[in-house]
Scaffold this active site. Structure first.
Site, short mmCIF file in Angstrom:
data_model
loop_
_atom_site.label_atom_id
_atom_site.label_comp_id
_atom_site.label_asym_id
_atom_site.label_seq_id
_atom_site.Cartn_x
_atom_site.Cartn_y
_atom_site.Cartn_z
N ALA A 11 0.80 -1.23 0.00
CA ALA A 11 0.00 0.00 0.00
C ALA A 11 0.83 1.27 0.00
O ALA A 11 0.29 2.37 -0.06
CB ALA A 11 -0.94 0.00 1.21
N ARG A 16 8.68 9.53 -2.01
CA ARG A 16 10.07 9.92 -2.28
C ARG A 16 10.60 9.33 -3.59
O ARG A 16 11.65 9.75 -4.08
CB ARG A 16 10.96 9.49 -1.11
CG ARG A 16 10.82 10.41 0.11
CD ARG A 16 11.80 10.02 1.19
NE ARG A 16 11.33 8.85 1.93
CZ ARG A 16 12.09 8.17 2.79
NH1 ARG A 16 13.36 8.52 2.99
NH2 ARG A 16 11.60 7.14 3.44
N ASP A 104 7.90 -4.21 -1.01
CA ASP A 104 9.04 -3.41 -1.49
C ASP A 104 10.36 -3.95 -0.95
O ASP A 104 11.35 -3.22 -0.88
CB ASP A 104 8.87 -1.95 -1.09
CG ASP A 104 8.83 -1.74 0.42
OD1 ASP A 104 8.73 -2.74 1.16
OD2 ASP A 104 8.90 -0.58 0.86
N GLY A 141 13.82 -2.30 13.35
CA GLY A 141 13.42 -2.85 14.65
C GLY A 141 14.43 -3.88 15.10
O GLY A 141 14.83 -4.75 14.33
N ASN A 234 12.92 3.27 -0.65
CA ASN A 234 11.97 4.37 -0.50
C ASN A 234 12.21 5.49 -1.50
O ASN A 234 11.36 6.36 -1.67
CB ASN A 234 12.04 4.93 0.93
CG ASN A 234 11.51 3.95 1.95
OD1 ASN A 234 10.47 3.34 1.76
ND2 ASN A 234 12.24 3.77 3.04
N LYS A 357 11.07 -8.12 -39.07
CA LYS A 357 9.83 -7.82 -38.35
C LYS A 357 8.79 -8.89 -38.67
O LYS A 357 8.42 -9.07 -39.84
CB LYS A 357 9.33 -6.42 -38.73
CG LYS A 357 8.03 -6.01 -38.07
CD LYS A 357 6.86 -6.13 -39.03
CE LYS A 357 5.56 -5.71 -38.36
NZ LYS A 357 4.40 -5.87 -39.29
#
Length: 466
Positions: A11, A16, A104, A141, A234, A357
């Site tokens: 979410a 940034r 992420d 953490g 981020n 092609k």
């Protein structure tokens, strides 16, 4: 693991990143980060996946095309709150276990997820936190263990004491939970916040682990022994770092499998590409998507291969190949473009400045240089002289050209589709072929040469005087 499921948190807005797309669609080695994560879950044996989306969720829905269930987190109130949006999905997997991943964090491999699950089941754990030891734990953490090595708590950076900040084992944000225990612990988080009358409500998964520990259930940390698994992005700077790490890892994997990369400058290989041993990848080569490259090939320098199949013993020098197939023993380049839908046969030789092609080229055909072949079916053993072209488009519709086996297409021939050149047929240099050429025939389609003597003296006297 069929009774298990995964919830992937996707979410984040990625402000940034300064992008119009959700952060999880930012790419690492040309592959969106969320695809790395979903592939890791599927390869670990978890195919029932729910994505918790937010910012421009319709773009994620469109990206996956309904492959996975999605729920929306309208307000970003923490990781625990994100999981709450998927509670109905989790209920469907009781009894069972739920894998929680960050969309992420693309560098956590399926092998780690499998090993953590085995650890989770062997210990009859209610929760297993996947952790890693990192050189710089700032911002993560901390995993705080008791003296006997058991998980005591997870402390966020802002709440950690100076002693706790020294700890370098950190929470990766990936977990295995008992589905029923996870749902119960989320209810426990809500009760805690209600008792505190906390107006700045945010619910975190680390709070759920705390509730599980308080109940005396098994909540443990599994050290994955790889610092890369905790890395996310981020902003574009962090995204480049992920690309750099992933690129090195992929190149190392291929080299250990027998692929030669003598100089890695500019070499980028998709994580989904497959390359056989004894192939050499030269500088500036980019291999994208789910390309497959055979053995004993020379790829590069400065080639791009995207979602294509390359056979054995193929040489591609400065070739761009998109959604096409090049069969065994073909030698192409420099400066060749192979566009989608084309199939280049075995032993084909292609020189400089040639484009294909949506065409099929038969085995052992030669296309020397400065030639365009579009919407064509070419037989085997054909020779194209310099400067040939198939005129396949009249401004409204496209038609195909067919060239038979062992035909000889003279220099500067233009084949105006729809047209067919038969087996063993020849076209004279400079011809514009608008009608079918029978087998074994020679087609000449050019005006008779006319020589005007002394034309320059009469019409361009200034040139004569010079």
């Amino acid at each position: 693991m069929s009774s298990n499921c995964a919830v992937i948190l996707a979410a984040g807005q990625g402000t940034r990143m300064k992008s119009s797309k959700p952060k999880v669609l930012a790419e690492v080695l040309f592959k969106p980060m969320i695809d790395w994560v979903t592939d890791a879950a599927v390869n670990a044996g978890v195919e029932d996946i729910c994505l918790v989306t937010g910012f421009k969720h319709e773009m994620i829905d469109e990206h996956f095309g309904g492959r996975f269930k999605t729920v929306e987190q309208a307000e970003l109130l923490g990781t625990g709150h994100a999981i709450m949006q998927a509670k109905d999905f989790i209920k469907e997997h009781i009894p069972g276990n739920v894998l929680v991943l960050n969309g992420d964090a693309p560098l956590i491999p399926a092998e780690t997820l499998k090993a953590a699950f085995d650890f989770h089941m062997a210990g009859n754990n209610a929760a297993t936190v996947i952790s890693a030891k990192v050189a710089d734990p700032f911002g993560y953490g901390r995993i705080i263990r008791s003296r006997d090595g058991k998980l005591k708590k997870i402390v966020e950076e802002k709440e950690a004491t100076q002693t706790e900040k020294i700890v370098n084992e950190v929470n990766s944000g990936a977990y295995w939970f008992s589905s029923s225990v996870l749902l119960e612990s989320l209810e426990g988080i809500i009760e805690k916040h209600d008792k505190k009358n906390d107006k700045a409500i945010e619910y975190h998964l680390t709070d759920a682990v705390e509730v599980i520990l308080e109940k005396g259930l098994n909540a443990v940390a599994y050290d994955a022994s790889s610092p890369d698994i905790v890395l996310g992005a981020n902003d574009r700077v962090q995204l480049q770092l992920l690309n750099d790490i992933a690129r090195r890892n992929i190149l190392k994997k291929h080299m250990l499998n027998g692929v030669s990369i003598p100089c890695a400058d500019g070499v980028i290989i998709s994580p989904d590409a497959k390359i056989k041993a004894d192939t050499e990848i030269l500088p500036g080569t980019i291999i994208k998507g789910k390309s497959v490259i055979g053995a004993n090939c020379d790829i590069g320098p400065n080639s791009i291969i995207e979602d294509s199949v390359i056979g054995d013993n193929v040489s591609l020098n400065s070739v761009q190949c998109y959604s096409a197939e090049i069969k065994n023993g073909a030698h192409m380049g420099p400066f060749v473009r192979v566009r989608p839908g084309s199939v280049i046969g075995e032993g084909v030789k292609v020189g400089n400045f040639v484009e294909f092609k949506n065409s099929v080229i038969g085995d052992h055909t030669s296309v020397a240089h400065l030639t365009y072949i579009g919407d064509s079916d070419v037989g085997s053993g054909v020779n194209f002289g310099c400067g040939c072209a198939t005129a396949n488009y009249d401004g409204k519709s496209k038609a195909r050209t067919r060239v038979g086996n062992n035909a000889f297409i003279g220099c500067d021939t233009c084949l105006v589709a729809p047209v067919q050149v038969g087996d063993n047929a020849y076209t004279a240099a400079g011809s514009v072929i608008t009608e079918d050429v029978p087998d074994n025939a020679l087609a000449i389609a050019r005006s008779k040469e006319s020589v005007k003597k002394d034309w320059v003296k009469k019409k361009k006297p200034y040139r004569w005087q010079k």
